[in-house]
Write a protein that holds these residues in place. Structure first.
Motif, PDB file in Angstrom:
ATOM      1  N   LEU A   1       7.261  37.578 -15.959  1.00 30.42           N
ATOM      2  CA  LEU A   1       8.666  37.195 -15.822  1.00 30.42           C
ATOM      3  C   LEU A   1       9.233  37.652 -14.482  1.00 30.42           C
ATOM      4  O   LEU A   1       9.952  36.900 -13.812  1.00 30.42           O
ATOM      5  CB  LEU A   1       9.481  37.798 -16.963  1.00 30.42           C
ATOM      6  N   LYS A   2       8.908  38.865 -14.104  1.00 25.91           N
ATOM      7  CA  LYS A   2       9.383  39.375 -12.812  1.00 25.91           C
ATOM      8  C   LYS A   2       8.863  38.500 -11.671  1.00 25.91           C
ATOM      9  O   LYS A   2       9.618  38.134 -10.756  1.00 25.91           O
ATOM     10  CB  LYS A   2       8.936  40.822 -12.633  1.00 25.91           C
ATOM     11  N   ASP A   3       7.588  38.135 -11.735  1.00 25.68           N
ATOM     12  CA  ASP A   3       7.016  37.258 -10.706  1.00 25.68           C
ATOM     13  C   ASP A   3       7.719  35.902 -10.685  1.00 25.68           C
ATOM     14  O   ASP A   3       8.011  35.356  -9.608  1.00 25.68           O
ATOM     15  CB  ASP A   3       5.521  37.053 -10.949  1.00 25.68           C
ATOM     16  N   ALA A   4       7.988  35.357 -11.879  1.00 28.96           N
ATOM     17  CA  ALA A   4       8.633  34.040 -11.960  1.00 28.96           C
ATOM     18  C   ALA A   4      10.046  34.081 -11.396  1.00 28.96           C
ATOM     19  O   ALA A   4      10.475  33.154 -10.684  1.00 28.96           O
ATOM     20  CB  ALA A   4       8.657  33.558 -13.412  1.00 28.96           C
ATOM     21  N   VAL A   5      10.783  35.140 -11.700  1.00 33.65           N
ATOM     22  CA  VAL A   5      12.148  35.270 -11.186  1.00 33.65           C
ATOM     23  C   VAL A   5      12.126  35.430  -9.669  1.00 33.65           C
ATOM     24  O   VAL A   5      12.899  34.780  -8.943  1.00 33.65           O
ATOM     25  CB  VAL A   5      12.865  36.457 -11.864  1.00 33.65           C
ATOM     26  N   GLU A   6      11.240  36.276  -9.170  1.00 30.17           N
ATOM     27  CA  GLU A   6      11.170  36.493  -7.719  1.00 30.17           C
ATOM     28  C   GLU A   6      10.773  35.216  -6.984  1.00 30.17           C
ATOM     29  O   GLU A   6      11.337  34.888  -5.932  1.00 30.17           O
ATOM     30  CB  GLU A   6      10.182  37.619  -7.413  1.00 30.17           C
ATOM     31  N   GLU A   7       9.822  34.484  -7.539  1.00 26.92           N
ATOM     32  CA  GLU A   7       9.391  33.239  -6.892  1.00 26.92           C
ATOM     33  C   GLU A   7      10.489  32.179  -6.953  1.00 26.92           C
ATOM     34  O   GLU A   7      10.764  31.491  -5.961  1.00 26.92           O
ATOM     35  CB  GLU A   7       8.126  32.715  -7.573  1.00 26.92           C
ATOM     36  N   THR A   8      11.127  32.053  -8.108  1.00 28.03           N
ATOM     37  CA  THR A   8      12.155  31.026  -8.280  1.00 28.03           C
ATOM     38  C   THR A   8      13.343  31.248  -7.359  1.00 28.03           C
ATOM     39  O   THR A   8      13.875  30.293  -6.764  1.00 28.03           O
ATOM     40  CB  THR A   8      12.639  31.002  -9.747  1.00 28.03           C
ATOM     41  N   PHE A   9      13.751  32.495  -7.211  1.00 28.83           N
ATOM     42  CA  PHE A   9      14.969  32.783  -6.459  1.00 28.83           C
ATOM     43  C   PHE A   9      14.696  33.380  -5.079  1.00 28.83           C
ATOM     44  O   PHE A   9      15.622  33.856  -4.410  1.00 28.83           O
ATOM     45  CB  PHE A   9      15.870  33.699  -7.285  1.00 28.83           C
TER      46      PHE A   9
ATOM     47  N   VAL B   1      11.537  30.199 -21.847  1.00 27.68           N
ATOM     48  CA  VAL B   1      12.255  31.251 -21.121  1.00 27.68           C
ATOM     49  C   VAL B   1      13.337  30.608 -20.263  1.00 27.68           C
ATOM     50  O   VAL B   1      13.085  29.620 -19.562  1.00 27.68           O
ATOM     51  CB  VAL B   1      11.303  32.062 -20.217  1.00 27.68           C
ATOM     52  N   LEU B   2      14.518  31.181 -20.304  1.00 19.71           N
ATOM     53  CA  LEU B   2      15.629  30.757 -19.456  1.00 19.71           C
ATOM     54  C   LEU B   2      15.894  31.860 -18.443  1.00 19.71           C
ATOM     55  O   LEU B   2      16.126  33.013 -18.826  1.00 19.71           O
ATOM     56  CB  LEU B   2      16.873  30.514 -20.313  1.00 19.71           C
ATOM     57  N   ILE B   3      15.824  31.522 -17.140  1.00 18.76           N
ATOM     58  CA  ILE B   3      16.113  32.509 -16.102  1.00 18.76           C
ATOM     59  C   ILE B   3      17.291  32.013 -15.270  1.00 18.76           C
ATOM     60  O   ILE B   3      17.441  30.809 -15.033  1.00 18.76           O
ATOM     61  CB  ILE B   3      14.884  32.793 -15.206  1.00 18.76           C
ATOM     62  N   TYR B   4      18.137  32.947 -14.838  1.00 21.20           N
ATOM     63  CA  TYR B   4      19.336  32.562 -14.099  1.00 21.20           C
ATOM     64  C   TYR B   4      19.908  33.780 -13.379  1.00 21.20           C
ATOM     65  O   TYR B   4      19.580  34.929 -13.708  1.00 21.20           O
ATOM     66  CB  TYR B   4      20.388  31.963 -15.046  1.00 21.20           C
TER      67      TYR B   4
END
Length: 395
Positions: free
Chosen positions: A69-77, A150-153
Motif C-alpha cells: 500500500l505504501k508503494d502504491a500511494v507513493e507511486e500514484t502521488f 482499496v481506495l487511496i486519496y
C-alpha cells in the motif's frame, strides 16, 4: 489498470488489490482482538493495541499488504521514499455508524496526515447494508465496498468525503494514513511496546486483555461486552472453572471475571479445558470459525482414530458467570448479514482440535516475530524477511 488520479481530486480505486484469504485472516484478527472504537457503533483493532495485549504476532499478516500500500500511494502521488505509516487499524462500522463531510486532516492533531488508504474486507449488500463512501466532488463520486478493493486519496480538502449510516451488518476495513513527518511514524511506537513486552515474557503468545472498559459497548444505559457478544454469536458462553456462590461473585466487578481463567460452555455442558482468559477463548473460537473447512478435514481423521471424548461437566448455576449483557442490543449493533452468528456445529472434540490448530498458528507467528524484532529495533521499521513473508502468505 486504474486511471491516473486527477490533480484536482487526487484519488484512485484499486480493484482486487489483495486476496479474499487475507480479508478473512484480518477479519479473524479483528473479531478476536477488537475493542470499542473512537466513534459511536465503531470497533477497532490497532497495531499498538495488539502489541500491548501480547498479540504482537498478529501484526505480521498486516505487513506485506502495508508495504504494498505504501508503494502504491507513493507511486500514484509521486512521492517515492517520502512516506511513513502514521496509523494502521482494522475498523468495523456497525449499525448506526456514519460520518459527515470532512477531510482526514481536518483537526489540528491530524494535520500530519497526507494520504489515506481504505482497504475493504467485506462486501456491500452481502455483508452489510448502508455504509457507502461518497466524495463531495470528482470521480469516483461514490464507492460501494468490495472485499479486496482499496481506495487511496489525499487527506486534504481536495478529497472531502462522508460515509452513509450503516443500516445493519458490520462494515470491515483496514485503514491506513500516511505522513511525510517522520515524528509521527507509527512503527517506532509499536516496536517500543513490543520490545518491552518480550523482555518479560518472550515465549508467551497467549493474549492478555486490556482494561474491561475497552470492551464495553454502552448505549442508552444498557450495554454488552464485545468479547462476550462475539462468543455468544458462535453459540457458546463463558463459564467459571470452579463453582462459586453468588456471594463470591458479588465481591468483584463481574467483567473482571473475564480477565481470569475460565471454561467454555454450550447449553448445559461445559468443556473441561481451561483458557487463560476470555480473549484466549475468543481467539480459539474465532479461529475455528475462520478455519472451519480445514478443521472439518482434520475432524474426520481424529474421529477415525477414535479419540477419547473430552471431559464434560454439567453446567450448574454456580458455574455461570454473572456478566451484564444486553443480548438484544448486541444483536442490534453487531448482528446482521456479516455477523458470524451461525452457531458452530462442532462437537467438543472438534473444539479441542481447533484449539491445537490455533496454538500451532499463533506459536509460528510468534516465533517469526521474535526473529524479526532485532531487525525492527535496528532499522526502526516494521518489515518482514523474505522467508517469513513466504510463511505469512502460506498461512
Amino acid at each position: 489498470m486504474a486511471a491516473a488520479p486527477s490533480m484536482e481530486n487526487p484519488r484512485r480505486l484499486l480493484r482486487g488489490f489483495f486476496s479474499f484469504e487475507l480479508c478473512k485472516e484480518l477479519e479473524f484478527i479483528h473479531r478476536s482482538s477488537g475493542t470499542v472504537g473512537y466513534r459511536p457503533s465503531v470497533f477497532s483493532t490497532t497495531l499498538p493495541h495488539l502489541a500491548a495485549t501480547n498479540c504482537g504476532h498478529f501484526i505480521l499478516p498486516f505487513l506485506p499488504l502495508r508495504d504494498r500500500l505504501k508503494d502504491a500511494v507513493e507511486e500514484t502521488f509521486g512521492c517515492e521514499f517520502e512516506l511513513f505509516v502514521e496509523f494502521t487499524g482494522l475498523i468495523s462500522w456497525c449499525k448506526g455508524a456514519s460520518i459527515g463531510w470532512h477531510s482526514d486532516d481536518n483537526k489540528p492533531y491530524l494535520r500530519q496526515r497526507d494520504f489515506a488508504a481504505v482497504c475493504y474486507l467485506n462486501n456491500h449488500e452481502k455483508d452489510f447494508r448502508g455504509g457507502l463512501f461518497h466524495f463531495k466532488d470528482g470521480e469516483p463520486s461514490s464507492v460501494a465496498p468490495i472485499a479486496g478493493d482499496v481506495l487511496i486519496y489525499t487527506a486534504d480538502e481536495r478529497n472531502i468525503h462522508c460515509v452513509d449510516e450503516v443500516i445493519d451488518g458490520e462494515r470491515l476495513t483496514l485503514t491506513l494514513w500516511f505522513t511525510r513527518d517522520c515524528s509521527h511514524d507509527e512503527d517506532a511506537k509499536v516496536i517500543n511496546i513490543l520490545s518491552q513486552r518480550i523482555q518479560y515474557e518472550p515465549d508467551s503468545f497467549l493474549p492478555l486483555p486490556a482494561s474491561s472498559t475497552m470492551y464495553w459497548f454502552q448505549k442508552d444505559g444498557s450495554g454488552f461486552d464485545v468479547r462476550h457478544a462475539r462468543v455468544s454469536f458462535l453459540g457458546y458462553d463463558f463459564s467459571s472453572t470452579k463453582e462459586k456462590s453468588r456471594a463470591d461473585n458479588s465481591l468483584c466487578d463481574p467483567l473482571e471475571l473475564l480477565d481470569g481463567r475460565l471454561y467454555l460452555a454450550r447449553g448445559d455442558e461445559v468443556l473441561v479445558k481451561e483458557f487463560l482468559n476470555s480473549l484466549h477463548a475468543l481467539q480459539v473460537l474465532q479461529f475455528c470459525y475462520w478455519r472451519a473447512s480445514e478443521l472439518a478435514k482434520g475432524r474426520e481423521e481424529v474421529h477415525r482414530q477414535g479419540s477419547a471424548r473430552p471431559a464434560i461437566l454439567k453446567r450448574t448455576i454456580n458455574l455461570k458467570l454473572p456478566l451484564p449483557h444486553d443480548d438484544k442490543l448486541a444483536v442490534e449493533i453487531l448482528g446482521g448479514p456479516s455477523c458470524n452468528c451461525i452457531k458452530l456445529q462442532f462437537k467438543w472434540e472438534d473444539l479441542v482440535l481447533g484449539s491445537a490448530k490455533w496454538e500451532e498458528y499463533v506459536s509460528q507467528l510468534h516465533r517469526n516475530m521474535l526473529v524479526c524484532i532485532p531487525s525492527w529495533l535496528s532499522n526502526h521499521t516494521l518489515s518482514l524477511d523474505n522467508h517469513i513473508v513466504e510463511f505469512v502468505h502460506a498461512t
